[in-house]
Design an enzyme around this catalytic site. Structure first.
Site, PDB file in Angstrom:
ATOM      1  N   GLY A 238       0.300  22.803 -13.874  1.00 61.04           N
ATOM      2  CA  GLY A 238      -0.055  23.906 -14.764  1.00 61.04           C
ATOM      3  C   GLY A 238       0.379  23.719 -16.203  1.00 61.04           C
ATOM      4  CD  GLU A 274       2.268  19.966  -6.878  1.00 60.12           C
ATOM      5  OE1 GLU A 274       2.356  19.113  -5.989  1.00 60.12           O
ATOM      6  OE2 GLU A 274       2.033  21.177  -6.645  1.00 60.12           O
ATOM      7  N   GLY A 276      -2.223  18.248 -13.090  1.00 59.88           N
ATOM      8  CA  GLY A 276      -3.557  17.676 -12.938  1.00 59.88           C
ATOM      9  C   GLY A 276      -4.215  17.601 -14.300  1.00 59.88           C
ATOM     10  NE  ARG A 277      -6.580  23.083 -16.761  1.00 57.62           N
ATOM     11  CZ  ARG A 277      -7.745  23.566 -16.350  1.00 57.62           C
ATOM     12  NH1 ARG A 277      -8.844  23.241 -16.987  1.00 57.62           N
ATOM     13  NH2 ARG A 277      -7.826  24.387 -15.319  1.00 57.62           N
ATOM     14  CB  CYS A 352     -33.489  29.631 -15.850  1.00 55.34           C
ATOM     15  SG  CYS A 352     -34.610  28.265 -16.116  1.00 55.34           S
ATOM     16  CE1 TYR A 382      -8.540  21.727 -11.311  1.00 55.94           C
ATOM     17  CE2 TYR A 382      -7.537  21.226 -13.420  1.00 55.94           C
ATOM     18  CZ  TYR A 382      -7.420  21.484 -12.074  1.00 55.94           C
ATOM     19  OH  TYR A 382      -6.185  21.475 -11.487  1.00 55.94           O
TER      20      TYR A 382
HETATM   21  C1  PLP Z   1      -4.193  22.996  -9.002  1.00 56.68           C
HETATM   22  C2  PLP Z   1      -2.826  22.664  -8.606  1.00 56.68           C
HETATM   23  C3  PLP Z   1      -2.040  21.801  -9.372  1.00 56.68           C
HETATM   24  C4  PLP Z   1      -2.499  21.232 -10.691  1.00 56.68           C
HETATM   25  O1  PLP Z   1      -2.669  22.222 -11.640  1.00 56.68           O
HETATM   26  P1  PLP Z   1      -3.040  21.827 -13.167  1.00 56.68           P
HETATM   27  O2  PLP Z   1      -3.227  23.122 -13.836  1.00 56.68           O
HETATM   28  O3  PLP Z   1      -4.274  20.995 -13.098  1.00 56.68           O
HETATM   29  O4  PLP Z   1      -1.887  21.045 -13.697  1.00 56.68           O
HETATM   30  C5  PLP Z   1      -0.786  21.471  -8.894  1.00 56.68           C
HETATM   31  N1  PLP Z   1      -0.324  21.971  -7.734  1.00 56.68           N
HETATM   32  C6  PLP Z   1      -1.045  22.807  -6.972  1.00 56.68           C
HETATM   33  C7  PLP Z   1      -0.481  23.316  -5.701  1.00 56.68           C
HETATM   34  C8  PLP Z   1      -2.317  23.191  -7.378  1.00 56.68           C
HETATM   35  O5  PLP Z   1      -3.017  24.041  -6.613  1.00 56.68           O
END
Ligand code: PLP
Length: 410
Positions: A238, A274, A276-277, A352, A382
């Site tokens: 996050g 952990e 992601g984004r 559309c 994403y």
């Molecule tokens: C989606 C998610 C992440 C990654 O979140 P980001 O906002 O992409 O960093 C990490 N851990 C869990 C459990 C998630 O569901």
């Protein structure tokens, strides 16, 4: 936009557009810088759901300690893409088949989302006397004091299908630590290693640190109550990505320093994050061309090839996707070339539906003409994998993974 990406997109034929273009060398450099900012006792996992493309997973391998997967599908895919990488397996609603597959795959860490999941896991382990599992309890903690008060985002401590409320986590900890309890015979094969929490997204470093402090504090008290060592705490992902400011980056240096101080107070602890984004968003572009420019009641609309069925992120988050224009001078048609006249334009896709908007009333579109190319930035997370590809049956985009380092033999 990196030079590598600009050159590549300029060389594509119009019918090769739209295309997702990833700069793997840039991705590797970014991930290595993130890793370098973190203390040794912080493990960096990549949340595969942000972008599970196999070349992306492979490019991250040297910078990350492992991958977080949230389904049987991700588990199988990540195993195949990066075969020896440690995996953390999370996600609500794990099926029996997924649980069995994950136990057999020997995942490194297991994020338990409910008491029933723990029972299902124990049943699978009972049937497989050679297997063992290291468990983190995913907890939905009420947080929000101090620095977190200002964050208007989904936080923990609210009703969700994710994780365990604190008292349910307490009950799971009892089940896992009681030698005379129902799982007593499974010890030490079913082992409580610590706590996992993923409570918010879009937090800046200072807010993430405040959150991590609260999670670790609560986890240490849980471990004390159950007389177990607190080995590990995963404080989730996050980390903020600001789509309104493509140059801005999460302050990994400040975050790493803060986590270092937190670790000083907990000598035996390993922390894990952990994201992601914040790892992959910056290294992917969605490249396309303007098919038409129209004026409607005084406003300009540039309709691009493709749209939110490929890049759904701006529609789901309600933001404008940042973009750069790659002008194309050639115009061979006998009719006038439609162009933006008002100094700004809304960039819409081919669907559309009025929701198919990538950027609204954007000044960066001043002078944009039909056949100019547009590169939407921050499309490395994403993007394609969360989009409704087949709505309206337009063709799928191309996928390009550029690797300057590899091309240079490096
Ligand atoms: C989606 C998610 C992440 C990654 O979140 P980001 O906002 O992409 O960093 C990490 N851990 C869990 C459990 C998630 O569901």
């Amino acid at each position: 936009m990196t030079d590598t990406v600009r050159r590549h997109v300029a060389g594509l034929a119009p019918d090769a557009l739209p295309a997702f273009v990833h700069d793997l060398a840039a991705l590797r450099a970014h991930a290595a810088a993130v890793r370098a900012a973190l203390p040794e006792r912080v493990e960096l996992y990549y949340a595969a759901k942000a972008n599970p493309d196999a070349p992306v997973l492979a490019a991250l391998r040297s910078a990350v300690d492992g991958y977080e997967v949230s389904s049987g599908g991700e588990l199988a895919h990540v195993r195949q893409s990066v075969p020896d990488a440690p995996l953390a397996f999370g996600g609500p609603g794990k099926t029996e088949a997924e649980i069995a597959a994950a136990v057999e795959a020997g995942v490194h860490r297991w994020h338990v989302e409910s008491e029933q999941e723990l029972h299902r896991l124990a049943a699978v382990l009972t049937d497989r006397p050679q297997a063992s599992v290291n468990v983190l309890l995913r907890v939905n903690l009420p947080v929000g004091a101090g620095a977190l008060d200002t964050v208007a985002l989904a936080m923990g401590g609210r009703p969700t299908p994710f994780g365990l409320d604190p008292e349910r986590a307490e009950a799971c900890a009892r089940l896992l630590t009681d030698p005379l309890g129902p799982f007593g015979a499974l010890r030490p094969r079913l082992r409580l290693r610590g706590v996992h929490a993923h409570l918010a997204s879009g937090l800046a470093a200072e807010e993430q640190l405040a959150l991590a402090e609260q999670i670790v504090g609560w986890s240490a008290r849980l471990a004390e109550r159950h007389a177990v060592a607190l080995d590990e705490v995963n404080v989730g992902g996050g980390m903020a990505v600001d789509y309104a400011d493509p140059q801005a980056r999460f302050d990994w240096t400040a975050f790493g320093e803060g986590l270092g101080k937190l670790l000083d107070r907990h000598p035996g602890l390993t922390l894990r994050i952990e994201p992601g984004r914040a790892l992959t968003a910056y290294c992917g572009w969605y490249a396309t061309e303007v098919l038409d420019v129209k004026q409607s009641y005084g406003e300009d609309f540039a309709v691009v090839r493709g749209g939110t069925h490929h890049l759904r992120t701006p529609a789901t988050r309600g933001h404008d996707q940042p973009f750069a224009v790659l002008p194309v001078e050639a115009w061979s048609h006998p009719w006038p070339r439609p162009a933006v006249t008002t100094g700004r334009a809304t960039l819409a896709g081919q669907l559309c539906t009025p929701k198919d908007v990538l950027a609204r009333s954007a000044p960066a579109a001043a002078g944009l003409r039909t056949a100019d190319r547009v590169l939407f930035a921050m499309a490395g997370a994403y993007a394609w994998n969360i989009s409704h590809h087949d709505f309206l049956m337009h063709p799928h985009p191309g996928f390009h993974y550029l690797d300057d380092d590899a091309a240079a033999g490096g």
